[in-house]
Motif scaffolding. Structure first.
Motif, short mmCIF file in Angstrom:
data_model
loop_
_atom_site.label_atom_id
_atom_site.label_comp_id
_atom_site.label_asym_id
_atom_site.label_seq_id
_atom_site.Cartn_x
_atom_site.Cartn_y
_atom_site.Cartn_z
N HIS A 196 0.82 -1.21 0.00
CA HIS A 196 0.00 0.00 0.00
C HIS A 196 0.85 1.26 0.00
O HIS A 196 0.43 2.29 -0.54
N ARG A 197 2.03 1.19 0.56
CA ARG A 197 2.95 2.33 0.45
C ARG A 197 3.35 2.56 -0.99
O ARG A 197 3.57 3.70 -1.41
N ARG A 198 3.43 1.48 -1.77
CA ARG A 198 3.91 1.59 -3.15
C ARG A 198 2.79 1.61 -4.19
O ARG A 198 3.05 1.57 -5.38
N GLY A 199 1.53 1.63 -3.73
CA GLY A 199 0.42 1.69 -4.67
C GLY A 199 0.07 0.37 -5.32
O GLY A 199 -0.58 0.33 -6.37
N ALA A 200 0.47 -0.73 -4.68
CA ALA A 200 0.21 -2.07 -5.22
C ALA A 200 -0.76 -2.80 -4.31
O ALA A 200 -0.92 -2.46 -3.14
N PHE A 201 -1.39 -3.84 -4.84
CA PHE A 201 -2.37 -4.60 -4.08
C PHE A 201 -1.70 -5.68 -3.25
O PHE A 201 -0.73 -6.31 -3.68
N ALA A 202 -2.27 -5.92 -2.07
CA ALA A 202 -1.77 -6.95 -1.15
C ALA A 202 -2.79 -8.08 -1.11
O ALA A 202 -3.85 -7.96 -0.50
N MET A 203 -2.48 -9.16 -1.79
CA MET A 203 -3.42 -10.28 -1.92
C MET A 203 -3.21 -11.29 -0.80
O MET A 203 -2.08 -11.62 -0.45
N GLY A 204 -4.33 -11.78 -0.27
CA GLY A 204 -4.27 -12.78 0.78
C GLY A 204 -4.00 -14.17 0.23
O GLY A 204 -3.83 -14.36 -0.98
N GLY A 205 -3.99 -15.14 1.12
CA GLY A 205 -3.55 -16.48 0.76
C GLY A 205 -4.68 -17.45 0.45
O GLY A 205 -5.86 -17.11 0.45
N MET A 206 -4.27 -18.66 0.20
CA MET A 206 -5.17 -19.72 -0.26
C MET A 206 -5.96 -20.34 0.89
O MET A 206 -5.39 -20.69 1.92
N ALA A 207 -7.26 -20.49 0.67
CA ALA A 207 -8.07 -21.36 1.52
C ALA A 207 -8.07 -22.73 0.89
O ALA A 207 -8.61 -22.93 -0.20
N ALA A 208 -7.43 -23.70 1.55
CA ALA A 208 -7.28 -25.03 0.96
C ALA A 208 -8.49 -25.92 1.19
O ALA A 208 -8.57 -27.01 0.62
N GLN A 209 -9.44 -25.48 2.01
CA GLN A 209 -10.60 -26.31 2.30
C GLN A 209 -11.46 -26.50 1.05
O GLN A 209 -11.52 -25.64 0.17
N ILE A 210 -12.14 -27.64 1.01
CA ILE A 210 -13.09 -27.93 -0.05
C ILE A 210 -14.38 -28.41 0.60
O ILE A 210 -14.37 -28.88 1.74
N PRO A 211 -15.53 -28.28 -0.07
CA PRO A 211 -16.78 -28.72 0.53
C PRO A 211 -16.77 -30.21 0.87
O PRO A 211 -16.20 -31.02 0.13
N ILE A 212 -17.38 -30.56 1.99
CA ILE A 212 -17.48 -31.95 2.44
C ILE A 212 -18.95 -32.34 2.33
O ILE A 212 -19.77 -32.00 3.18
N LYS A 213 -19.28 -33.05 1.29
CA LYS A 213 -20.69 -33.27 0.95
C LYS A 213 -21.38 -34.28 1.86
O LYS A 213 -22.60 -34.19 2.07
N ASP A 214 -20.64 -35.23 2.40
CA ASP A 214 -21.30 -36.32 3.13
C ASP A 214 -21.21 -36.19 4.64
O ASP A 214 -21.52 -37.12 5.38
N ASP A 215 -20.76 -35.02 5.13
CA ASP A 215 -20.64 -34.82 6.57
C ASP A 215 -20.93 -33.35 6.86
O ASP A 215 -20.04 -32.50 6.77
N HIS A 216 -22.16 -33.04 7.22
CA HIS A 216 -22.56 -31.65 7.40
C HIS A 216 -21.80 -30.98 8.53
O HIS A 216 -21.43 -29.80 8.43
#
Length: 531
Positions: free
Chosen positions: A321-341
């Motif tokens: 932000h000091r340099r006028g560039a975007f700071a992107m966050g990281g990966m959410a590695a989770q995926i939906p679990i269809k058979d276990d609510h």
């Protein structure tokens, strides 16, 4: 428009694979363009890789990473990156994935602002995979990408697709199937070069690129080489200087001490930095492989809230932000679990907490690995970031000193964590050897970065010796051999991805774990065995 004929070189290229069906990608003009990139960049690339080895040798000898004295003026002076294109002004949710046809369509249609098409960590670089990816993206850029499943379901890119950003392979990875004067090309230049040659002019004409994500950089000099390669490509392709834009993944420990310098080296093209958290943890392990006092606990205990990762992400926001560039966050590695609510609710709660932390810290956007997570992340950023980005949040409160950025975190090495590392490293390696680079394991989307964490931790925990579990039982090679044999058998008799390469993966993982030195990248020796 083809590269002018005077820039062609007389048949220096050898294609060491069956290339039938890829004639539209591997045209004589495109290959001549690759030759030009190779001749320009290869000597410098080799020097930079040698510098990595020299840097690691100093760390092995006890030197600690730190901010560079010779670039202090860059960090302390006032400057900003060039104006960011309109198409990238709002990047609140980005989805990533391999360059497989159906996945590209689903990602472009996911509702995310950006799709990072990945030739790197989520792709196994079979030559056919890489070329199929180029063909798929060629069609996507021309709005003609379609897919029909074996069941007859039809897929097509809809209106308002995500903005396309390409991640080529890192500087360290070769492409053995294309040689220039007998030398293998850098995989990075193959991925970048073929995509740019065929698509850059069209994307530029529509104000949609070309845009790139640059992985695995360790130093400003490596960023500077990318800048020079892009400048050369623009000249060759008759594009205006600076029309190619880049976001750099800060996913190595040495790079966190050179974020200002990396942006400065790419200041005419840089649009942001990204917290590549999983590779960053791997790089921490690799950098401190000989430092017994900096061993990390189970991967599940190394969250973004631990001091060294919190400092890294907040310093990245402040720097960008000091340099006028975007700071992107990281990966959410989770995926939906269809058979276990219940399990699915717990996984989504983790995603929610992670994305809430990022937006409240000042990040301008975040990553997800699955289309179902796009609305989850989008809702959080929409609620807490009503503006297209958060460049106005300067984070002047952040004081990320050297010792904080390298501080080890507390925690334990558990039997479950040890066993999970064996399982993940084996299953991912087996799937990778079988041509898959992105594999769901235990309800997480694993790629090369997370497999690197698993196998590096095993190496450290075993090679340093004398470590124990909380019940004081020893962590030793006998336990590793037993766990590896059990998981190998379990994989061999299953229908899981990579089952047929289980024995090959087990041998490779054993060799890497028993080796006197921690291998720099799992994918380098694995590439020699890639199906």
């Amino acid at each position: 428009m083809a590269v002018p004929s005077e820039k062609l070189v007389s048949r220096p290229v050898e294609l060491l694979a069956d290339t039938r069906g890829y004639e539209d990608i591997l045209t004589p003009e495109a290959l001549a363009f690759l030759v030009r990139l190779h001749r320009f960049a290869e000597p410098r690339r080799r020097q930079l890789l040698e510098a990595r080895l020299e840097r690691q040798a100093r760390y092995d000898a006890g030197v600690l990473p730190d901010f560079r004295a010779d670039t202090k003026a860059i960090r302390e002076s006032d400057w900003t990156v060039a104006a960011i294109p309109r198409a990238l002004q709002d990047r609140r949710v980005e989805i990533t994935g391999p360059v497989e046809r159906k996945m590209i369509i689903n990602a472009l249609n996911s509702g995310a602002k950006v799709f990072m098409a990945d030739f790197e960590d989520s792709s196994a670089p079979r030559f056919a995979n890489q070329l199929d990816g180029q063909m798929n993206l060629y069609d996507a850029v021309r709005d003609r990408l379609e897919y029909r499943s074996p069941e007859g379901k039809h897929y097509r890119v809809g209106p308002n697709p995500a903005v396309l950003v390409i991640r080529p392979r890192g500087w360290h990875l070769p492409e053995r199937h294309i040689t220039i004067y007998g030398e293998p090309m850098a995989g990075a230049l193959v991925d970048f070069g073929l995509f740019a040659f065929h698509n850059a002019r069209l994307l530029h004409a529509h104000d949609r690129g070309p845009y790139f994500y640059l992985p695995k950089l360790e130093a400003m000099e490596e960023a500077a080489l990318w800048n020079e390669v892009m400048a050369l490509a623009e000249e060759e392709l008759d594009l205006p200087y600076g029309s190619m834009k880049a976001t750099v993944l800060i996913e190595t420990l040495p790079a966190v001490f050179q974020m200002h310098e990396i942006l400065h080296a790419l200041r005419d093209r840089a649009v942001g930095l990204n917290c590549g958290r999983w590779d960053y943890i791997f790089s921490y392990l690799k950098t401190f492989r000989r430092h017994r006092d900096r061993l990390l606990p189970d991967r599940g205990q190394v969250a973004m809230t631990v001091p060294f990762l919190k400092a890294y992400s907040e310093l990245l926001i402040q720097t960008c932000h000091r340099r006028g560039a975007f700071a992107m966050g990281g990966m959410a590695a989770q995926i939906p679990i269809k058979d276990d609510h219940e399990a699915n609710d717990q996984a989504m709660a983790k995603v929610h907490a992670d994305k809430l932390r990022e937006v409240q810290a000042g990040h301008d956007g975040t990553w997800v690995a699955h289309p179902a997570l796009v609305p989850v992340a989008m809702a959080i950023f929409d609620r807490h970031m009503p503006t297209p980005n958060q460049l106005h949040i300067k984070r002047e409160d952040v004081q990320a000193e050297r010792d904080t950025l390298i501080a080890p975190c507390g925690g334990t090495i558990t039997r479950a964590g040890f066993d999970n590392n064996v399982d993940v490293a084996l299953r991912y390696t087996a799937a990778w050897l079988d041509g898959l680079g992105c594999v769901p394991i235990h309800n997480l989307m694993e790629d090369a970065a997370t497999a690197e964490i698993a196998r590096s931790q095993l190496w450290q925990w075993l090679q340093h010796g004398g470590l124990t579990f909380p019940d004081h039982a020893p962590i030793n090679f006998a336990l590793f051999d037993q766990a590896l044999a059990a998981h190998t058998h379990r994989l061999q008799v299953s229908t899981l991805p990579g089952a047929r390469r289980a024995a090959d993966a087990a041998r490779l993982l054993s060799e890497l774990t028993y080796a006197d030195e921690l291998g720099s990248f799992l994918t380098l020796p694995a590439y020699e065995q890639l199906a």
